[in-house]
Motif scaffolding. Structure first.
Motif, short mmCIF file in Angstrom:
data_model
loop_
_atom_site.label_atom_id
_atom_site.label_comp_id
_atom_site.label_asym_id
_atom_site.label_seq_id
_atom_site.Cartn_x
_atom_site.Cartn_y
_atom_site.Cartn_z
N ASP A 21 0.87 -1.18 0.00
CA ASP A 21 0.00 0.00 0.00
C ASP A 21 0.90 1.23 0.00
O ASP A 21 2.14 1.11 -0.07
CB ASP A 21 -0.97 -0.03 1.18
CG ASP A 21 -0.29 -0.01 2.54
OD1 ASP A 21 0.92 0.33 2.64
OD2 ASP A 21 -0.98 -0.34 3.53
N THR A 22 0.33 2.40 0.10
CA THR A 22 1.13 3.63 0.03
C THR A 22 2.01 3.83 1.26
O THR A 22 2.93 4.64 1.23
CB THR A 22 0.23 4.87 -0.15
OG1 THR A 22 -0.73 4.89 0.91
CG2 THR A 22 -0.49 4.84 -1.50
N LYS A 23 1.76 3.09 2.32
CA LYS A 23 2.59 3.17 3.54
C LYS A 23 3.71 2.13 3.53
O LYS A 23 4.45 2.02 4.49
CB LYS A 23 1.72 2.98 4.79
CG LYS A 23 0.59 3.94 4.92
CD LYS A 23 1.07 5.30 5.37
CE LYS A 23 -0.12 6.17 5.68
NZ LYS A 23 0.08 7.54 5.32
N GLY A 24 3.81 1.32 2.48
CA GLY A 24 4.86 0.31 2.39
C GLY A 24 4.52 -1.00 3.07
O GLY A 24 5.40 -1.84 3.26
N ARG A 25 3.24 -1.21 3.43
CA ARG A 25 2.82 -2.49 4.02
C ARG A 25 2.47 -3.46 2.90
O ARG A 25 1.77 -3.10 1.95
CB ARG A 25 1.60 -2.28 4.92
CG ARG A 25 1.94 -1.56 6.22
CD ARG A 25 0.70 -1.43 7.09
NE ARG A 25 -0.36 -0.72 6.40
CZ ARG A 25 -0.72 0.54 6.65
NH1 ARG A 25 -0.13 1.22 7.61
NH2 ARG A 25 -1.70 1.10 5.97
N ILE A 26 2.93 -4.69 3.04
CA ILE A 26 2.73 -5.71 2.00
C ILE A 26 1.25 -6.10 1.94
O ILE A 26 0.64 -6.45 2.95
CB ILE A 26 3.60 -6.95 2.29
CG1 ILE A 26 5.09 -6.56 2.27
CG2 ILE A 26 3.30 -8.07 1.28
CD1 ILE A 26 6.03 -7.63 2.79
N ILE A 27 0.69 -6.01 0.72
CA ILE A 27 -0.70 -6.42 0.51
C ILE A 27 -0.79 -7.66 -0.40
O ILE A 27 -1.84 -8.27 -0.49
CB ILE A 27 -1.57 -5.27 -0.06
CG1 ILE A 27 -1.00 -4.75 -1.39
CG2 ILE A 27 -1.71 -4.15 0.96
CD1 ILE A 27 -1.88 -3.73 -2.10
N TYR A 28 0.33 -8.00 -1.04
CA TYR A 28 0.38 -9.20 -1.89
C TYR A 28 1.83 -9.60 -2.03
O TYR A 28 2.72 -8.75 -2.14
CB TYR A 28 -0.19 -8.92 -3.29
CG TYR A 28 0.14 -10.03 -4.26
CD1 TYR A 28 -0.62 -11.20 -4.30
CD2 TYR A 28 1.25 -9.95 -5.11
CE1 TYR A 28 -0.29 -12.25 -5.17
CE2 TYR A 28 1.58 -10.98 -5.97
CZ TYR A 28 0.82 -12.13 -5.98
OH TYR A 28 1.15 -13.16 -6.83
N CYS A 29 2.07 -10.90 -2.06
CA CYS A 29 3.39 -11.41 -2.46
C CYS A 29 3.18 -12.80 -3.06
O CYS A 29 2.27 -13.52 -2.67
CB CYS A 29 4.38 -11.45 -1.31
SG CYS A 29 3.96 -12.55 0.03
N ASN A 30 4.02 -13.11 -4.04
CA ASN A 30 3.89 -14.42 -4.68
C ASN A 30 4.68 -15.47 -3.89
O ASN A 30 5.44 -15.16 -2.96
CB ASN A 30 4.28 -14.36 -6.16
CG ASN A 30 5.77 -14.14 -6.40
OD1 ASN A 30 6.54 -13.85 -5.50
ND2 ASN A 30 6.16 -14.26 -7.66
N ILE A 31 4.49 -16.72 -4.28
CA ILE A 31 5.11 -17.84 -3.57
C ILE A 31 6.64 -17.78 -3.59
O ILE A 31 7.27 -17.96 -2.54
CB ILE A 31 4.56 -19.19 -4.09
CG1 ILE A 31 3.10 -19.33 -3.66
CG2 ILE A 31 5.38 -20.36 -3.57
CD1 ILE A 31 2.34 -20.47 -4.31
N PRO A 32 7.29 -17.49 -4.75
CA PRO A 32 8.76 -17.43 -4.73
C PRO A 32 9.31 -16.38 -3.74
O PRO A 32 10.32 -16.61 -3.09
CB PRO A 32 9.14 -17.09 -6.18
CG PRO A 32 8.00 -17.63 -6.98
CD PRO A 32 6.78 -17.40 -6.13
N PHE A 33 8.62 -15.24 -3.61
CA PHE A 33 9.06 -14.23 -2.66
C PHE A 33 8.92 -14.75 -1.23
O PHE A 33 9.85 -14.67 -0.43
CB PHE A 33 8.27 -12.93 -2.84
CG PHE A 33 8.64 -11.85 -1.86
CD1 PHE A 33 9.87 -11.21 -1.93
CD2 PHE A 33 7.76 -11.47 -0.87
CE1 PHE A 33 10.21 -10.22 -1.02
CE2 PHE A 33 8.09 -10.47 0.04
CZ PHE A 33 9.32 -9.84 -0.04
N ALA A 34 7.75 -15.30 -0.91
CA ALA A 34 7.52 -15.83 0.44
C ALA A 34 8.53 -16.94 0.76
O ALA A 34 9.05 -17.01 1.88
CB ALA A 34 6.10 -16.34 0.56
#
Length: 167
Positions: A21-34
């Motif tokens: 989001d605009t505050k830098g909080r993760i709202i989505y990540c894909n499996i390779p990143f996780a």
């Protein structure tokens, strides 16, 4: 998060994707990143993206990154991140602003891939210099050092980052 000096390698065919989001909080990540971070399930969702920031990263790189994306400009950067077990990994990151239909920033989107190993031969000592300048003289000293290095190479920040990936 403990300190671990073991390096993880990003697979050459992997794309590590996250949205914030605009505050830098993760709202989505894909499996390779996780997976490379060592997160399980939705452990990253809602967390500040800087949860993976490695202390070896000079702050000037993130200052440049934020200046670009807040002005709706695409940016490329080499980033050293840390995993939950304290190990680290390098990426070549592409970060852009996510815009709504009115052109307003609603978040940020990052796609990272394996960096060119030859580029890291340049980036690692460069970042050490920038970090040392930052420790001794703050962000201004790091910024001035980077500017002088770019002038000496007769390249813009963008040119340096992209040329290194093509080495």
């Amino acid at each position: 998060m403990q300190q671990n000096f073991q390096e993880r390698q990003v697979n050459s065919d992997a794309f590590l994707v996250s949205k914030t989001d605009t505050k830098g909080r993760i709202i989505y990540c894909n499996i390779p990143f996780a997976q490379i971070v060592g997160a399980k399930g939705n452990e990253l969702i809602g967390k500040p993206h800087n949860i993976v920031r490695h202390p070896d990263m000079p702050r000037i790189v993130f200052k440049i990154l934020w200046e670009y994306v807040k002005n709706k400009k695409e940016v490329f950067a080499y980033v050293k991140n840390k995993s939950f077990d304290g190990s680290f990994y390098w990426v070549f990151a592409n970060v852009t602003a996510s815009l709504d239909q009115n052109g307003e920033i609603i978040g940020y989107y990052s796609v990272r891939r394996k960096p060119n190993p030859k580029a890291l031969d340049v980036i690692i000592p460069l970042y050490k210099q920038l970090l040392e300048a930052e420790k001794n003289g703050g962000m201004d000293a790091s910024s001035k050092l980077l500017d002088s290095i770019l002038q000496e190479k007769n390249k813009s920040y963008d040119e340096l980052m992209n040329n290194l990936q093509r080495l």
